[in-house]
Design an enzyme around this catalytic site. Structure first.
Site, mmCIF file in Angstrom:
data_model
loop_
_atom_site.group_PDB
_atom_site.id
_atom_site.type_symbol
_atom_site.label_atom_id
_atom_site.label_comp_id
_atom_site.label_asym_id
_atom_site.label_seq_id
_atom_site.Cartn_x
_atom_site.Cartn_y
_atom_site.Cartn_z
ATOM 1 N N CYS A 121 0.458 -1.143 -0.531
ATOM 2 C CA CYS A 121 0.047 0.382 0.152
ATOM 3 C C CYS A 121 0.843 0.970 0.096
ATOM 4 O O CYS A 121 1.882 0.500 0.244
ATOM 5 C CB CYS A 121 -0.745 0.095 0.844
ATOM 6 S SG CYS A 121 -2.335 1.120 0.953
ATOM 7 N N CYS A 123 -0.142 4.165 1.354
ATOM 8 C CA CYS A 123 -0.779 4.868 2.703
ATOM 9 C C CYS A 123 0.802 5.412 3.472
ATOM 10 O O CYS A 123 0.988 6.310 3.962
ATOM 11 C CB CYS A 123 -1.012 5.022 3.293
ATOM 12 S SG CYS A 123 -1.730 3.369 4.619
ATOM 13 N N CYS A 131 -3.724 6.334 0.296
ATOM 14 C CA CYS A 131 -3.115 4.913 0.003
ATOM 15 C C CYS A 131 -2.956 4.980 -1.344
ATOM 16 O O CYS A 131 -3.041 3.955 -2.405
ATOM 17 C CB CYS A 131 -4.029 4.446 -0.017
ATOM 18 S SG CYS A 131 -4.433 3.815 1.413
ATOM 19 N N LYS A 196 -12.522 -4.491 2.954
ATOM 20 C CA LYS A 196 -11.768 -3.891 3.468
ATOM 21 C C LYS A 196 -12.761 -2.514 3.345
ATOM 22 O O LYS A 196 -13.202 -1.682 3.114
ATOM 23 C CB LYS A 196 -10.017 -3.242 3.240
ATOM 24 C CG LYS A 196 -9.844 -2.289 3.740
ATOM 25 C CD LYS A 196 -8.590 -2.051 4.455
ATOM 26 C CE LYS A 196 -7.748 -0.972 5.087
ATOM 27 N NZ LYS A 196 -6.294 -0.624 4.777
ATOM 28 N N ARG A 206 -2.373 4.090 12.424
ATOM 29 C CA ARG A 206 -2.559 4.926 11.505
ATOM 30 C C ARG A 206 -1.223 6.085 12.593
ATOM 31 O O ARG A 206 0.019 7.001 12.222
ATOM 32 C CB ARG A 206 -3.773 5.871 11.299
ATOM 33 C CG ARG A 206 -4.452 5.233 10.262
ATOM 34 C CD ARG A 206 -5.540 6.150 9.629
ATOM 35 N NE ARG A 206 -6.444 5.344 8.538
ATOM 36 C CZ ARG A 206 -7.301 5.930 8.521
ATOM 37 N NH1 ARG A 206 -8.041 6.663 8.813
ATOM 38 N NH2 ARG A 206 -7.946 4.740 7.653
ATOM 39 N N LYS A 249 -11.520 -7.461 6.812
ATOM 40 C CA LYS A 249 -10.943 -6.646 7.720
ATOM 41 C C LYS A 249 -11.785 -5.038 7.603
ATOM 42 O O LYS A 249 -12.778 -4.729 6.383
ATOM 43 C CB LYS A 249 -9.576 -5.732 6.867
ATOM 44 C CG LYS A 249 -8.890 -5.147 7.659
ATOM 45 C CD LYS A 249 -7.573 -4.810 7.253
ATOM 46 C CE LYS A 249 -6.933 -3.381 8.030
ATOM 47 N NZ LYS A 249 -5.879 -2.751 7.051
ATOM 48 N N TYR A 314 -2.447 -8.441 16.412
ATOM 49 C CA TYR A 314 -1.491 -8.162 17.633
ATOM 50 C C TYR A 314 -1.828 -9.104 18.491
ATOM 51 O O TYR A 314 -0.624 -9.118 19.163
ATOM 52 C CB TYR A 314 -1.541 -7.123 17.543
ATOM 53 C CG TYR A 314 -1.947 -5.229 16.419
ATOM 54 C CD1 TYR A 314 -1.001 -5.430 16.002
ATOM 55 C CD2 TYR A 314 -3.103 -5.424 16.304
ATOM 56 C CE1 TYR A 314 -0.764 -5.183 14.680
ATOM 57 C CE2 TYR A 314 -3.484 -4.689 14.106
ATOM 58 C CZ TYR A 314 -2.515 -4.633 14.014
ATOM 59 O OH TYR A 314 -1.945 -3.569 12.474
HETATM 60 C C1 PBG Z 1 -2.872 0.461 5.314
HETATM 61 C C2 PBG Z 1 -3.493 -0.581 6.133
HETATM 62 C C3 PBG Z 1 -4.324 -0.009 7.177
HETATM 63 C C4 PBG Z 1 -4.920 -1.027 8.289
HETATM 64 C C5 PBG Z 1 -3.626 -2.336 7.239
HETATM 65 N N1 PBG Z 1 -2.883 -1.927 6.607
HETATM 66 C C6 PBG Z 1 -4.453 1.454 7.382
HETATM 67 C C7 PBG Z 1 -5.606 2.046 6.976
HETATM 68 O O1 PBG Z 1 -6.393 1.414 5.696
HETATM 69 O O2 PBG Z 1 -5.994 3.006 6.821
HETATM 70 C C8 PBG Z 1 -4.639 -1.469 9.145
HETATM 71 C C9 PBG Z 1 -4.402 -2.250 10.173
HETATM 72 C C10 PBG Z 1 -4.954 -1.912 11.766
HETATM 73 O O3 PBG Z 1 -6.216 -1.321 12.079
HETATM 74 O O4 PBG Z 1 -4.599 -2.336 12.478
HETATM 75 N N2 PBG Z 1 -3.312 0.880 4.285
#
Ligand code: PBG
Length: 325
Positions: A121, A123, A131, A196, A206, A249, A314
């Site tokens: 990604c 971001c 992203c 997602k 973040r 997710k 986690y």
């Molecule tokens: C990147 C990404 C994110 C997460 C995983 N990959 C953040 C987002 O989309 O803002 C979130 C993972 C988490 O909150 O544990 N795109």
């Protein structure tokens, strides 16, 4: 169907042995994937404020950190990179000397058995935190694809076992598959963040990845939490484009989506228990409001019961430790 008093469901709950005999859902350490954050620099192991017990580690400490997971029987880690230098394009994301490729090489050298999954990604690498490629305040789909392909290739060249695109651009699984195949990485599987959602539960991540968007939000590319049917369309497209593993997710608030994906697709299904789901349990437990180990086990078991084969969490080390004892 016999009913009470002939039927008494409490009979099989009477002792721990009976409960264990009829338990339907079992977690296993090899189904856990532990997300890790890799930073630039040396000798670093910084705890993430909103994610107690989770650390950002520099490349030189990544092997030591990952071996904590491997020692507990966990087979896989998911790497996120936090570069020193961010720009509008996210170009440090496809640098062969970037944090993720270097971490992958170190891990594959020292812990060859450990499966290394990389988050693909932009971001974490863009200065605006979105992203993809931004023009006039909009995240452009098609120009982003080419950059994601470069990033996936950099990870594959470094030896990543699986690449996991999390950007939610349309067509990125097909684009990444073609890019990988074109460079003879046809054996590298894609774990697609297929459904997602634009979730408030990504907040702590973040902070950890320094990837909060500088303007706006991600609702023009991540999914509306209200949409279960659309989630199935997203998943069907990623499957058709060649995704090997389908991910939902976040996990806990989307158990219905996990179940429907499990029922409709033969692929392995992964669920990502995200940073906010982690932080909520940690925060409540720190105040003595819930029993942390029980809450951790219950949340993970529920995600597995809903149909997830793989759980990205986690809590992977805590779970693996509990499963041992
Ligand atoms: C990147 C990404 C994110 C997460 C995983 N990959 C953040 C987002 O989309 O803002 C979130 C993972 C988490 O909150 O544990 N795109």
């Amino acid at each position: 169907m016999s009913t009470f008093p002939a039927t008494r469901l409490r009979r099989l709950r009477r002792t721990e042995t009976l409960r264990r005999m009829v338990r339907e859902t079992h977690l296993r350490p090899e189904r856990l994937i532990w997300p890790m954050f890799v930073v630039e620099g040396e000798g670093k192991r910084q705890e993430i404020g909103s994610m107690p017990g989770q650390f950002r580690v520099s490349v030189d400490r990544v092997v030591e950190e990952a071996s904590r997971a491997a020692d507990l029987g966990i087979c896989s880690v998911l790497l996120f990179g936090i570069p020193e230098r961010k720009d509008a394009e996210g170009s440090s994301g496809w640098d062969d000397e970037g944090v993720v490729p270097r971490a992958v090489r170190a891990l594959k050298r020292e812990l060859p058995e450990l499966a290394v999954v990389t988050d693909v990604c932009l971001c974490e690498y863009t200065d605006h935190g979105h992203c993809g490629v931004v023009r006039d305040g909009e995240v452009l789909n098609d120009p982003t694809l080419e950059r994601l392909c470069r990033e996936a290739l950099a990870h594959a060249r470094a030896g990543a076992d699986v690449v996991a695109p999390s950007d939610m651009m349309d067509g990125r699984v097909a684009a990444i598959r073609a890019a990988l195949d074109g460079e003879r990485f046809e054996s590298v599987p894609i774990m697609a963040y297929a459904a997602k959602f634009a979730s408030a539960f990504y907040g702590p991540f973040r902070e950890a990845a320094e990837s909060t968007p500088a303007f706006g939000d991600r609702r023009a590319y991540q999914m509306d939490p209200a949409n279960g049917r659309e989630a199935l369309r997203e998943v069907a497209l990623d499957a058709a484009e060649g995704a090997d593993i389908l991910m939902v997710k976040p996990a806990g608030p989307y158990l219905d989506v996990i179940r429907q994906v499990r029922d409709r697709f033969p692929h392995p299904v992964a669920a990502y228990q995200v940073s906010g789901e982690f932080a909520m349990i940690k925060a409540a437990a720190a105040r003595g409001w819930i029993d942390e180990p029980r809450a951790v086990m219950e949340a993970a078991t529920s995600i597995a019961r809903a149909g997830a084969d793989l759980l990205i969490t986690y809590f992977a080390l805590d779970l693996a430790r509990m499963l041992r004892s």
